[in-house]
Enzyme design. Structure first.
Site, PDB file in Angstrom:
ATOM      1  N   ASP A  99       0.841  -1.213   0.000  1.00 48.09           N
ATOM      2  CA  ASP A  99       0.000   0.000   0.000  1.00 48.09           C
ATOM      3  C   ASP A  99       0.873   1.258   0.000  1.00 48.09           C
ATOM      4  O   ASP A  99       1.783   1.378   0.824  1.00 48.09           O
ATOM      5  CB  ASP A  99      -0.880  -0.032   1.262  1.00 48.09           C
ATOM      6  CG  ASP A  99      -2.115   0.831   1.126  1.00 48.09           C
ATOM      7  OD1 ASP A  99      -2.026   1.907   0.520  1.00 48.09           O
ATOM      8  OD2 ASP A  99      -3.176   0.418   1.644  1.00 48.09           O
ATOM      9  N   HIS A 101      -0.468   4.517  -0.073  1.00 44.01           N
ATOM     10  CA  HIS A 101      -1.180   5.711   0.404  1.00 44.01           C
ATOM     11  C   HIS A 101      -0.555   6.190   1.719  1.00 44.01           C
ATOM     12  O   HIS A 101      -0.457   5.409   2.663  1.00 44.01           O
ATOM     13  CB  HIS A 101      -2.659   5.397   0.646  1.00 44.01           C
ATOM     14  CG  HIS A 101      -3.396   5.015  -0.597  1.00 44.01           C
ATOM     15  ND1 HIS A 101      -3.403   3.734  -1.098  1.00 44.01           N
ATOM     16  CD2 HIS A 101      -4.151   5.762  -1.450  1.00 44.01           C
ATOM     17  CE1 HIS A 101      -4.126   3.700  -2.204  1.00 44.01           C
ATOM     18  NE2 HIS A 101      -4.595   4.917  -2.447  1.00 44.01           N
ATOM     19  N   SER A 155      -2.940  -7.740   5.352  1.00 45.65           N
ATOM     20  CA  SER A 155      -1.527  -7.875   5.743  1.00 45.65           C
ATOM     21  C   SER A 155      -1.281  -7.368   7.159  1.00 45.65           C
ATOM     22  O   SER A 155      -0.256  -7.679   7.769  1.00 45.65           O
ATOM     23  CB  SER A 155      -0.630  -7.127   4.767  1.00 45.65           C
ATOM     24  OG  SER A 155      -0.744  -7.706   3.504  1.00 45.65           O
TER      25      SER A 155
HETATM   26 CO1  B1M Z   1      -5.860   5.479  -4.088  1.00 47.68          CO
HETATM   27  N1  B1M Z   1      -7.461   4.445  -3.675  1.00 47.68           N
HETATM   28  N2  B1M Z   1      -5.212   4.040  -5.222  1.00 47.68           N
HETATM   29  N3  B1M Z   1      -4.443   6.699  -4.509  1.00 47.68           N
HETATM   30  N4  B1M Z   1      -6.854   6.834  -3.196  1.00 47.68           N
HETATM   31  C1  B1M Z   1      -8.396   4.998  -2.692  1.00 47.68           C
HETATM   32  C2  B1M Z   1      -8.038   4.512  -1.292  1.00 47.68           C
HETATM   33  C3  B1M Z   1      -9.787   4.436  -3.210  1.00 47.68           C
HETATM   34  C4  B1M Z   1     -10.848   4.303  -2.117  1.00 47.68           C
HETATM   35  C5  B1M Z   1     -10.286   5.315  -4.392  1.00 47.68           C
HETATM   36  C6  B1M Z   1     -11.583   4.784  -4.993  1.00 47.68           C
HETATM   37  O1  B1M Z   1     -11.576   3.870  -5.766  1.00 47.68           O
HETATM   38  N5  B1M Z   1     -12.686   5.366  -4.623  1.00 47.68           N
HETATM   39  C7  B1M Z   1      -9.357   3.054  -3.839  1.00 47.68           C
HETATM   40  C8  B1M Z   1      -9.380   1.852  -2.894  1.00 47.68           C
HETATM   41  C9  B1M Z   1     -10.535   0.918  -3.155  1.00 47.68           C
HETATM   42  C10 B1M Z   1     -10.512  -0.270  -2.273  1.00 47.68           C
HETATM   43  O2  B1M Z   1      -9.521  -0.749  -1.805  1.00 47.68           O
HETATM   44  N6  B1M Z   1     -11.672  -0.783  -2.030  1.00 47.68           N
HETATM   45  C11 B1M Z   1      -7.954   3.383  -4.333  1.00 47.68           C
HETATM   46  C12 B1M Z   1      -7.254   2.653  -5.343  1.00 47.68           C
HETATM   47  C13 B1M Z   1      -8.035   1.542  -5.985  1.00 47.68           C
HETATM   48  C14 B1M Z   1      -5.928   2.950  -5.719  1.00 47.68           C
HETATM   49  C15 B1M Z   1      -5.081   2.243  -6.762  1.00 47.68           C
HETATM   50  C16 B1M Z   1      -5.174   0.710  -6.776  1.00 47.68           C
HETATM   51  C17 B1M Z   1      -5.470   2.837  -8.120  1.00 47.68           C
HETATM   52  C18 B1M Z   1      -4.823   2.180  -9.310  1.00 47.68           C
HETATM   53  O3  B1M Z   1      -3.627   2.298  -9.473  1.00 47.68           O
HETATM   54  N7  B1M Z   1      -5.624   1.480 -10.045  1.00 47.68           N
HETATM   55  C19 B1M Z   1      -3.650   2.709  -6.415  1.00 47.68           C
HETATM   56  C20 B1M Z   1      -2.970   1.799  -5.390  1.00 47.68           C
HETATM   57  C21 B1M Z   1      -1.519   2.110  -5.177  1.00 47.68           C
HETATM   58  C22 B1M Z   1      -0.986   1.350  -3.972  1.00 47.68           C
HETATM   59  O4  B1M Z   1      -1.158   1.789  -2.864  1.00 47.68           O
HETATM   60  N8  B1M Z   1      -0.351   0.220  -4.221  1.00 47.68           N
HETATM   61  C23 B1M Z   1      -3.949   4.044  -5.782  1.00 47.68           C
HETATM   62  C24 B1M Z   1      -3.073   5.112  -5.820  1.00 47.68           C
HETATM   63  C25 B1M Z   1      -3.343   6.348  -5.280  1.00 47.68           C
HETATM   64  C26 B1M Z   1      -2.434   7.573  -5.472  1.00 47.68           C
HETATM   65  C27 B1M Z   1      -0.947   7.234  -5.498  1.00 47.68           C
HETATM   66  C28 B1M Z   1      -2.822   8.230  -6.762  1.00 47.68           C
HETATM   67  C29 B1M Z   1      -2.909   8.501  -4.276  1.00 47.68           C
HETATM   68  C30 B1M Z   1      -2.071   8.303  -2.989  1.00 47.68           C
HETATM   69  C31 B1M Z   1      -1.079   9.436  -2.759  1.00 47.68           C
HETATM   70  C32 B1M Z   1      -0.480   9.317  -1.380  1.00 47.68           C
HETATM   71  O5  B1M Z   1      -1.062   8.842  -0.433  1.00 47.68           O
HETATM   72  N9  B1M Z   1       0.743   9.812  -1.305  1.00 47.68           N
HETATM   73  C33 B1M Z   1      -4.305   7.968  -4.025  1.00 47.68           C
HETATM   74  C34 B1M Z   1      -5.296   8.678  -3.305  1.00 47.68           C
HETATM   75  C35 B1M Z   1      -4.964  10.099  -2.932  1.00 47.68           C
HETATM   76  C36 B1M Z   1      -6.547   8.105  -2.960  1.00 47.68           C
HETATM   77  C37 B1M Z   1      -7.775   8.777  -2.317  1.00 47.68           C
HETATM   78  C38 B1M Z   1      -8.389   9.629  -3.403  1.00 47.68           C
HETATM   79  C39 B1M Z   1      -7.536   9.640  -1.099  1.00 47.68           C
HETATM   80  C40 B1M Z   1      -6.797   8.972   0.052  1.00 47.68           C
HETATM   81  C41 B1M Z   1      -6.402  10.016   1.063  1.00 47.68           C
HETATM   82  O6  B1M Z   1      -5.260  10.460   1.075  1.00 47.68           O
HETATM   83  N10 B1M Z   1      -7.358  10.484   1.861  1.00 47.68           N
HETATM   84  C42 B1M Z   1      -8.653   7.527  -1.924  1.00 47.68           C
HETATM   85  C43 B1M Z   1     -10.138   7.784  -2.013  1.00 47.68           C
HETATM   86  C44 B1M Z   1     -10.685   8.244  -0.695  1.00 47.68           C
HETATM   87  O7  B1M Z   1     -10.282   7.820   0.366  1.00 47.68           O
HETATM   88  N11 B1M Z   1     -11.686   9.065  -0.776  1.00 47.68           N
HETATM   89  C45 B1M Z   1      -8.053   6.437  -2.708  1.00 47.68           C
HETATM   90  C46 B1M Z   1      -7.151  11.568   2.846  1.00 47.68           C
HETATM   91  C47 B1M Z   1      -6.554  10.997   4.131  1.00 47.68           C
HETATM   92  C48 B1M Z   1      -6.322  12.130   5.140  1.00 47.68           C
HETATM   93  O8  B1M Z   1      -7.507  10.106   4.675  1.00 47.68           O
HETATM   94  O9  B1M Z   1      -5.975   8.136   4.361  1.00 47.68           O
HETATM   95  O10 B1M Z   1      -8.386   7.809   5.132  1.00 47.68           O
HETATM   96  P1  B1M Z   1      -7.154   8.620   5.105  1.00 47.68           P
HETATM   97  O11 B1M Z   1      -6.618   8.786   6.614  1.00 47.68           O
HETATM   98  C49 B1M Z   1      -7.480   9.179   7.661  1.00 47.68           C
HETATM   99  C50 B1M Z   1      -8.127   8.008   8.409  1.00 47.68           C
HETATM  100  O12 B1M Z   1      -8.347   6.882   7.601  1.00 47.68           O
HETATM  101  C51 B1M Z   1      -7.212   7.777   9.567  1.00 47.68           C
HETATM  102  O13 B1M Z   1      -6.718   9.071   9.884  1.00 47.68           O
HETATM  103  C52 B1M Z   1      -6.571   9.826   8.693  1.00 47.68           C
HETATM  104  C53 B1M Z   1      -6.934  11.232   9.005  1.00 47.68           C
HETATM  105  O14 B1M Z   1      -8.276  11.369   9.350  1.00 47.68           O
HETATM  106  N12 B1M Z   1      -6.073   6.901   9.473  1.00 47.68           N
HETATM  107  C54 B1M Z   1      -5.594   6.315  10.606  1.00 47.68           C
HETATM  108  C55 B1M Z   1      -5.266   6.580   8.456  1.00 47.68           C
HETATM  109  N13 B1M Z   1      -4.299   5.796   8.866  1.00 47.68           N
HETATM  110  C56 B1M Z   1      -4.461   5.608  10.202  1.00 47.68           C
HETATM  111  C57 B1M Z   1      -3.703   4.902  11.126  1.00 47.68           C
HETATM  112  C58 B1M Z   1      -4.156   4.901  12.462  1.00 47.68           C
HETATM  113  C59 B1M Z   1      -5.271   5.596  12.850  1.00 47.68           C
HETATM  114  C60 B1M Z   1      -6.014   6.319  11.939  1.00 47.68           C
HETATM  115  O15 B1M Z   1      -3.528   4.248  13.444  1.00 47.68           O
HETATM  116  C61 B1M Z   1      -2.284   3.656  13.193  1.00 47.68           C
END
Ligand code: B1M
Length: 209
Positions: A99, A101, A155
């Protein structure tokens, strides 16, 4: 308003250069680094966390404030190290294997650092071996794992299981989070804690300790 209160309020609005300048000024006037940390920087991040929780602040506000926290920390860190400052606890953080992200994970790391934890950030695509090896080397109290993909979240279980069958069992707690993660999932894989966002991550970590 005291200089420390000024540092606190400047951090809340995210003015990083000003926070650094005020921290230098305070040290120059004989201010204690620990007081700048606890009453200025950490108090400021507490206010930021509160504003984020009640919807007054959004993620960019938090990231900007966290950057100001980092710049303030860079100024006082040499003084803290000279003294007998001890971090609240040591945590090893990373996004799970496969992953990439890291935005949410970085936010959690910043909030934890802001609350006085020492966090070793391993970045993204982190294997169970790497988590465990670093936790051992750094004598960590916590392993923090983030996952954003449903394909990578399983994982996390490998890390929990590897930890349980290692000599770190019982010493190091695991906390997980990320968009697809729930408390139910944390219970299923046997993680010690789950938090839905950065500020509750701090609360959860404090409770685990
Ligand atoms: Co990706 N991506 N992405 N992506 N991406 C998602 C996650 C996705 C939901 C988008 C969608 O389809 N709607 C989807 C996953 C679907 C699923 O698994 N069911 C997805 C996908 C499919 C993919 C790829 C597979 C796309 C492709 O290549 N076909 C690919 C995978 C790459 C990989 O990881 N191997 C990919 C790639 C990418 C980018 C590189 C383009 C980019 C990442 C850039 C980066 O992180 N440097 C990206 C992004 C930006 C997203 C979305 C749009 C935004 C994620 C984000 O940063 N959110 C996302 C869609 C979405 O979530 N709306 C999506 C903002 C962030 C502040 O929130 O990370 O949730 P979040 O963190 C929160 C909480 O979750 C929590 O606190 C944070 C703050 O509130 N939290 C924790 C997080 N970690 C924690 C740990 C803790 C406690 C709380 O304790 C240890």
């Amino acid at each position: 308003m005291s200089l420390i209160e000024e540092i606190r309020d400047t951090l809340v609005v995210g003015n990083a250069p000003k926070v650094a300048e005020l921290a230098e000024k305070s040290l120059g006037e004989g201010g204690a680094a620990l007081e700048i940390l606890n009453e200025g920087l950490v108090k400021g991040m507490d206010i930021v966390a509160e504003k984020w929780k009640n919807g007054e602040y959004y993620i960019p506000n938090v990231l900007i404030a966290a950057r100001a926290m980092k710049q303030g920390m860079a100024i006082i860190k040499p003084k803290l190290v000279e003294g007998d400052y001890k971090a609240k606890a040591v945590a090893v953080a990373g996004t799970i294997k496969g992953d990439l992200h890291d935005i949410g994970k970085n936010l959690v790391v910043m909030m934890m650092e802001g609350a006085g934890f020492e966090v070793i950030d391993l970045g993204t695509d982190v294997t169970a071996e790497k988590f465990l090896q670093t936790a051992k080397e750094k004598n960590a109290d916590l392993i923090l794992m983030s996952a954003l993909l449903t394909t990578t979240m399983m994982s996390m279980k490998d890390v929990v299981n590897a930890l349980k069958s290692s000599d770190l069992a019982g010493k190091v707690k695991t906390m997980i989070g990320g968009a697809p993660i729930t408390q139910k999932f944390a219970d299923e894989i046997g993680a010690d804690g789950y938090a839905p966002d950065g500020s509750s991550a701090v609360e959860c970590a404090e409770n685990l300790l």
